[in-house]
Design a protein around this motif. Sequence first.
Motif, PDB file in Angstrom:
ATOM      1  N   LYS A   8       6.797  49.212  31.964  1.00 26.69           N
ATOM      2  CA  LYS A   8       7.867  49.823  31.160  1.00 26.69           C
ATOM      3  C   LYS A   8       8.732  50.745  32.032  1.00 26.69           C
ATOM      4  O   LYS A   8       8.734  50.608  33.238  1.00 26.69           O
ATOM      5  N   SER A  45      15.678  47.782  18.866  1.00 20.83           N
ATOM      6  CA  SER A  45      15.371  46.353  19.038  1.00 20.83           C
ATOM      7  C   SER A  45      16.320  45.503  18.200  1.00 20.83           C
ATOM      8  O   SER A  45      16.872  44.508  18.670  1.00 20.83           O
ATOM      9  N   SER A  54      15.394  45.215  27.719  1.00 17.45           N
ATOM     10  CA  SER A  54      15.834  44.255  26.701  1.00 17.45           C
ATOM     11  C   SER A  54      17.202  43.691  27.060  1.00 17.45           C
ATOM     12  O   SER A  54      17.431  42.482  26.971  1.00 17.45           O
ATOM     13  N   TYR A  56       7.845  41.169  18.176  1.00 15.40           N
ATOM     14  CA  TYR A  56       9.215  41.293  18.698  1.00 15.40           C
ATOM     15  C   TYR A  56       9.924  39.933  18.683  1.00 15.40           C
ATOM     16  O   TYR A  56      11.141  39.863  18.536  1.00 15.40           O
ATOM     17  N   ARG A  59       0.503  45.611  29.686  1.00 16.23           N
ATOM     18  CA  ARG A  59       1.964  45.554  29.853  1.00 16.23           C
ATOM     19  C   ARG A  59       2.610  46.944  29.872  1.00 16.23           C
ATOM     20  O   ARG A  59       3.784  47.061  30.194  1.00 16.23           O
ATOM     21  N   SER A  83       6.118  39.577  29.090  1.00 15.52           N
ATOM     22  CA  SER A  83       7.087  40.263  28.233  1.00 15.52           C
ATOM     23  C   SER A  83       7.622  39.295  27.190  1.00 15.52           C
ATOM     24  O   SER A  83       8.093  38.201  27.524  1.00 15.52           O
ATOM     25  N   SER A  84       7.576  39.719  25.945  1.00 11.18           N
ATOM     26  CA  SER A  84       8.142  38.891  24.869  1.00 11.18           C
ATOM     27  C   SER A  84       9.661  38.830  24.977  1.00 11.18           C
ATOM     28  O   SER A  84      10.301  37.988  24.354  1.00 11.18           O
ATOM     29  N   GLN A  85      10.243  39.737  25.757  1.00 18.72           N
ATOM     30  CA  GLN A  85      11.715  39.759  25.879  1.00 18.72           C
ATOM     31  C   GLN A  85      12.236  38.471  26.520  1.00 18.72           C
ATOM     32  O   GLN A  85      13.358  38.046  26.251  1.00 18.72           O
ATOM     33  N   ARG A 107      16.890  41.225  30.040  1.00 21.19           N
ATOM     34  CA  ARG A 107      16.121  39.999  29.777  1.00 21.19           C
ATOM     35  C   ARG A 107      16.723  39.179  28.647  1.00 21.19           C
ATOM     36  O   ARG A 107      16.460  37.983  28.544  1.00 21.19           O
ATOM     37  N   PHE A 108      17.513  39.808  27.770  1.00 19.65           N
ATOM     38  CA  PHE A 108      18.199  39.035  26.727  1.00 19.65           C
ATOM     39  C   PHE A 108      19.472  38.391  27.294  1.00 19.65           C
ATOM     40  O   PHE A 108      19.786  37.238  27.010  1.00 19.65           O
ATOM     41  N   SER A 137       2.935  41.155  21.949  1.00 21.92           N
ATOM     42  CA  SER A 137       4.231  41.641  21.414  1.00 21.92           C
ATOM     43  C   SER A 137       4.881  40.565  20.538  1.00 21.92           C
ATOM     44  O   SER A 137       6.109  40.454  20.489  1.00 21.92           O
ATOM     45  N   ARG A 192      19.755  42.838  19.308  1.00 19.10           N
ATOM     46  CA  ARG A 192      19.828  41.434  18.879  1.00 19.10           C
ATOM     47  C   ARG A 192      21.069  41.168  18.036  1.00 19.10           C
ATOM     48  O   ARG A 192      21.770  40.173  18.241  1.00 19.10           O
ATOM     49  N   PRO A 227       2.964  47.743  21.960  1.00 17.42           N
ATOM     50  CA  PRO A 227       2.877  48.583  23.165  1.00 17.42           C
ATOM     51  C   PRO A 227       3.610  49.918  23.029  1.00 17.42           C
ATOM     52  O   PRO A 227       3.159  50.922  23.563  1.00 17.42           O
ATOM     53  N   ASP A 228       4.717  49.936  22.279  1.00 12.04           N
ATOM     54  CA  ASP A 228       5.510  51.177  22.234  1.00 12.04           C
ATOM     55  C   ASP A 228       4.850  52.269  21.397  1.00 12.04           C
ATOM     56  O   ASP A 228       5.297  53.419  21.400  1.00 12.04           O
TER      57      ASP A 228
HETATM   58  O1  S3P Z   1      12.056  42.889  22.264  1.00 16.98           O
HETATM   59  C1  S3P Z   1      12.076  44.125  22.169  1.00 16.98           C
HETATM   60  O2  S3P Z   1      12.944  44.723  21.511  1.00 16.98           O
HETATM   61  C2  S3P Z   1      11.012  44.893  22.857  1.00 16.98           C
HETATM   62  C3  S3P Z   1       9.853  44.275  23.253  1.00 16.98           C
HETATM   63  C4  S3P Z   1       8.695  44.986  23.832  1.00 16.98           C
HETATM   64  O3  S3P Z   1       8.582  44.665  25.200  1.00 16.98           O
HETATM   65  P1  S3P Z   1       7.546  43.570  25.783  1.00 16.98           P
HETATM   66  O4  S3P Z   1       7.641  42.343  25.025  1.00 16.98           O
HETATM   67  O5  S3P Z   1       8.004  43.429  27.196  1.00 16.98           O
HETATM   68  O6  S3P Z   1       6.194  44.208  25.652  1.00 16.98           O
HETATM   69  C5  S3P Z   1       8.846  46.503  23.669  1.00 16.98           C
HETATM   70  O7  S3P Z   1       7.920  47.174  24.501  1.00 16.98           O
HETATM   71  C6  S3P Z   1      10.245  46.959  24.014  1.00 16.98           C
HETATM   72  O8  S3P Z   1      10.374  48.355  23.899  1.00 16.98           O
HETATM   73  C7  S3P Z   1      11.246  46.331  23.053  1.00 16.98           C
END
Ligand code: S3P
Length: 429
Positions: A336, A21, A90, A190, A332, A159-161, A93-94, A187, A25, A308-309
């Motif tokens: 995955k 993670s 990630s 994150y 959620r 998703s927090s992503q 979505r990033f 999440s 970033r 979640p992980d």
């Molecule tokens: O931002 C990140 O690094 C992550 C956010 C989480 O996802 P979600 O926010 O979709 O749950 C996590 O499950 C993923 O493995 C890594």
Amino acid sequence: MDILIRPHALEGSVDAIASKSMAHRLLTLAALCPNRTDLNCNTTSKDIEATAGCLEALGAHVARTRVGFRVNPIDAARGGATLDCGESGSTLRFLLPVAAALGCGASFTGHGRLAQRPLSPLYEELQAHGVKLSAQGSFPLTVSGELEPGDFFIPGNVSSQYISGLLMAAPLMGARTRVFVGEPVESRSYVNITIRALETFGVHVSTGHEERKGRPCTVYEVDPSRRLASPSVATVEGDWSNSAFWLAAGAMANSVEVDGLDMGSTQGDRAIMAALAAYGATVRRGPVSATCVHDRLEGRTIDVSDIPDLVPPLAAVACLAEGTTKIVGAARLRLKESDRLATVSDALRAMGADISIEGDGLEIQGGRALAGGVVDAANDHRIAMMAAVAGASATGETLIRGAECVSKSYPGFFDDYRKLGGIAEERDA
Ligand SMILES: O=C(O)C1=C[C@@H](OP(=O)(O)O)[C@@H](O)[C@H](O)C1
Ligand SMILES: C=C(OP(=O)(O)O)C(=O)O
């Protein structure tokens, strides 16, 4: 590749790998700031390489060094690049909001289940802010136009992503950007990792609370007066998410230590220590290490909406914990690399567990050793790692089909497994 696990409890000490993670970033921000950055990053993985490859496609130069990466930033973003995200949610979505903010036009591609993993409502929010996107649900996904700053609204339960991607894109837009996230924000930790990474690159994100669209929201606001600035050198800290498998193994039998972990980390998966202690295991915190020692384990109810992980290692431990464990707040997990509610449950059931999906969670009746069995890793790294750890304290052998998928986050997983005394033998598929 299939892996045959012979029962043999894990014991000893292992070094934590680098946080995937944090690596995503820091690599991304290093590519977006004006100067060179050296990243200390002791290990890599397919997902980290996917992010590095996409940033190169956008015009950054990411070189592997003895201790990590040297990133020379994007000077002028390359137009029309193809960004292969591999199977990394990630990365996609990033970098989708980032490419949109760079306004260079790009084409995203990916593999495995990635095209089916959701992009909505990030997708619609990008469209509402001047970005043109091809239809979602298949690759290539093309992006053109330039992301306009302003207010974004994202529900907190997909998703927090999405939030992290928008926050990393925000400093490129040069005007006030606020991301309203509908409560409850799952999440959440994150997002805090993202805020921490942005701070490393000189950008402050303030957090507040406001109503939006008739809903209570957390509001993240990126200071528009600050530009990204390289710290010159930054370090990717140890990974709590994958270390959790080793600590879970310690809870199940003997004692396992993971070295190179920050006890004050913003990674939410640091909660593995409290969760294993709640099962009854003994947890010891060193200055930069965590140790988990087996003890009598008892079933718990665990809300995993922020972690979640951790579900795969927590579910493996639950099989040995007396009584009922309920894992709740896990909706959620269906989104995955696999539908992880189904694949955790299928894998552990194949090994003899009494486990069922209940609503958005799992229910496990534990308290007896697993028998072992044949497990399909379902192309999901965390399922393969879970089966290996559960197989170590089973009474019989476990065959993990498609175990090579561990390379998504932890290519050296089976080497470390053997370092801890585990017996993992390669078998031709
Ligand atoms: O931002 C990140 O690094 C992550 C956010 C989480 O996802 P979600 O926010 O979709 O749950 C996590 O499950 C993923 O493995 C890594
Ligand atoms: C879900 C994961 O990663 P991502 O969403 O980045 O594919 C994971 O590592 O378990």
